[in-house]
Each structure stands twice: as structure tokens, then as C-alpha cells.
Design an enzyme around this catalytic site. Structure first.
Site, mmCIF file in Angstrom:
data_model
loop_
_atom_site.group_PDB
_atom_site.id
_atom_site.type_symbol
_atom_site.label_atom_id
_atom_site.label_comp_id
_atom_site.label_asym_id
_atom_site.label_seq_id
_atom_site.Cartn_x
_atom_site.Cartn_y
_atom_site.Cartn_z
ATOM 1 N N ASN A 17 0.875 -1.180 0.000
ATOM 2 C CA ASN A 17 0.000 0.000 0.000
ATOM 3 C C ASN A 17 0.911 1.228 0.000
ATOM 4 O OD1 ASN A 17 -2.890 0.842 2.106
ATOM 5 N ND2 ASN A 17 -2.329 1.528 0.084
ATOM 6 N N CYS A 80 -6.894 4.338 7.626
ATOM 7 C CA CYS A 80 -5.930 3.643 6.757
ATOM 8 C C CYS A 80 -4.951 2.912 7.658
ATOM 9 C CB CYS A 80 -5.192 4.625 5.847
ATOM 10 S SG CYS A 80 -3.941 3.816 4.804
ATOM 11 N N GLU A 219 -9.998 0.094 -3.698
ATOM 12 C CA GLU A 219 -10.056 1.039 -2.590
ATOM 13 C C GLU A 219 -10.739 2.334 -2.994
ATOM 14 O OE1 GLU A 219 -7.114 2.228 1.089
ATOM 15 O OE2 GLU A 219 -6.262 1.394 -0.743
ATOM 16 N N CYS A 228 -4.941 -3.133 1.544
ATOM 17 C CA CYS A 228 -5.828 -2.197 2.241
ATOM 18 C C CYS A 228 -6.041 -2.760 3.638
ATOM 19 C CB CYS A 228 -7.155 -2.022 1.501
ATOM 20 S SG CYS A 228 -8.311 -0.914 2.344
#
Length: 292
Positions: A17, A80, A219, A228
Site C-alpha cells: 500500500n 488507513c 479502494e 488495504c
């Protein structure tokens, strides 16, 4: 002038990510970042990312920072998990701390050093299941499954996702093979489906066994991603609600693996994984020349 002009940043990743961390806690004057500035950072001339983590001066005693999280389209994200681990690594390496608390739009997040030096744990808080809390555009009394499908009514390609909020909305479709579907095609359609007034993260999940789940995620605001963290948390919780998996599971994503625990005593979701440093840099002021 933009608060980001000439400002230092760190490019990192949480199991693939792509994360950019910017610490504006000591900035003189404005410590805010606009949506246009966030999009400028994500441009090829900047530091392309999935999420931009902007540390601002703390608003609550006992917290390290208030963190605003941006997707690469300039929209704000409530949570996040992979980005939080990157922030935690930066803070811990600079200060020697092993625990810290941060404030985000989704609430307070407690973080600590994981069971190994390269692992970091983030308490993502308790999931929400009420249709108004996710949120959904209409009432569903049972959000373990909702009526939503892609394809013909009598032979849908995808159907009956579990929905949950982990500080951001998630829809999890249960499949036999996460790679057998064109998520790049279906993802945008489902992300923007009218049932999701704030859009949603779209995940394909395959339950390997009660301790292991494989996922791929489209996402919200960022697109197809290698990882994610909040989707991993949402999937683990949804699987446990359906009694198809245990409350402690390993989630395999295209970028790597995360350990997820849906803690029984308080229903908080704990996410443990790595955070990798790539490089440091400074933003070219020219990036923001056309930003109002």
C-alpha cells in the site's frame, strides 16, 4: 504558498500500500492540506501514493498528532491501517517510543510495537454494523449480507456482500477465487453504487480455512491496491460474524500478509504487520504553482 512547498516527506509502503507521510506538526502557520494539493502530490511529478498521511498538531492531550488521511483523488479517508503503521514506524524510530495514540476522523487509534522489531500493531477500534453507521442509503436489518449484485438476476457474477464500517465503508463479496474476477472493471461501479452514499471499499474474499483468508480490494478514492488494511479488518470481522472464520486470522493480500484479531473483550480490531521505508524527499514548490 502551500504548506507542503519545500517540505520534507517520507515515501513508505505497508505491504504494498503506497504511503506518503508528511509531518506538519512544527509548521509555522497553516498546517492544512487542500484536496488540490493532495492531488498534486499524487501526480507523476510528485510522490505518487495510495494514501497521504498528514500529521497535524494534536487536538487532544495525550495524543501525538491529529492525522488527516487523503486518497490519491484528493478525497479524505476516515481510516488507513497500512498508513498508520508507516506513521508509527517513523515516530518510533525518531523518538524511541514503543506506544503512541493518534487522533483521526474515525477516532482515537492506539498503536504499539508488535511482537517482532519489524512489526507494528494498530488498534483500529470497534467495527460498526448498523446500516446508518456504514452508511447505506436504505435500511438493512442484517448487514451480514445485503441485496446487491453484479450481472444478470438469475446468474449474478457477484452478489450478497457483507457490509461493515471500519471508520470507512466496506463491502465484502465472498468468492472461490479472488483472481477470477475483473475487479478493475467492477470496482468503480460498486464503489459508486447508489446504495453507498459515501462510496465504499470493495473487497473480494476467499476463505481458505478458519484461520486464513485471501483478499483483493478496490479502494475507495484510490483504485485497485496491493493492500488495504481496513479492508483486511473488515473482512476478518465479516467472516467471524458469519461464523466462517475465527476471531484471529491471517489475511493474505497481493502485497503481503496481515495478522488480524477481533478482540473479544471489547470488540476492537487489532491489525499487525510491517511498514517499509523507501526514501525521503522534499516537495518541489512548482508542484503547487497552479493550486489555488
Amino acid at each position: 504558498m502551500s504548506a507542503l512547498a519545500n517540505h520534507a516527506f517520507a515515501k513508505m509502503n505497508g505491504i504494498g500500500n503506497e504511503i506518503v507521510v508528511v509531518d506538519l506538526r512544527d509548521s509555522q502557520g497553516r498546517a492544512q492540506v487542500s484536496a488540490a494539493e493532495a492531488r498534486a502530490v499524487a501526480s507523476p511529478a510528485g510522490a505518487p501514493y495510495d494514501q497521504l498521511m498528514v500529521l497535524q498538531p494534536p487536538r487532544l492531550d495525550g495524543t501525538e498528532a491529529y492525522i488527516t488521511i487523503y486518497n490519491n483523488d484528493g478525497s479524505e479517508a476516515g481510516a488507513c491501517g497500512n498508513g498508520m503503521r508507516c506513521v508509527v514506524r517513523r515516530i518510533f524510530e525518531k523518538t524511541g517510543q514503543t506506544t503512541a495514540t493518534f487522533q483521526t476522523r474515525a477516532g482515537l487509534l492506539n498503536c504499539w510495537q508488535g511482537p517482532a522489531p519489524d512489526l507494528y500493531t494498530v488498534d483500529m477500534g470497534a467495527p460498526k454494523f448498523g446500516w446508518q453507521d456504514i452508511p447505506l442509503a436504505e435500511e438493512f436489518r442484517d448487514t451480514r449480507y445485503i441485496e446487491l449484485q453484479v450481472g444478470p438476476i438469475d446468474n449474478p457474477v457477484l452478489h450478497s456482500p457483507s457490509v461493515v464500517s471500519m471508520g470507512n465503508p466496506h463491502a465484502v463479496f465472498w468468492v472461490d477465487d479472488v483472481n477470477a474476477y475483473d475487479l478493475e472493471r467492477f470496482g468503480p461501479l460498486l464503489e459508486n453504487h447508489p446504495i453507498f452514499p459515501e462510496r465504499a471499499n470493495i473487497t473480494l474474499a476467499h476463505i481458505v480455512n478458519r484461520d486464513h483468508i485471501t483478499i483483493r480490494t478496490w479502494e475507495r478514492g484510490a483504485g485497485l491496491t496491493r493492500a488495504c488494511g481496513s479492508a483486511a479488518c473488515a473482512t476478518a470481522v465479516a467472516a467471524a460474524r458469519l461464523k466462517r472464520a475465527n476471531r484471529i486470522v491471517e489475511i493474505t493480500l497481493p502485497g503481503g500478509k496481515l495478522g488480524i484479531e477481533w478482540r473479544e473483550r471489547d470488540d476492537h480490531v487489532l491489525m499487525t504487520g510491517t511498514a517499509d521505508f523507501e526514501y525521503e524527499g522534499r516537495f518541489d514548490p512548482a508542484l503547487f504553482a497552479s493550486v489555488a
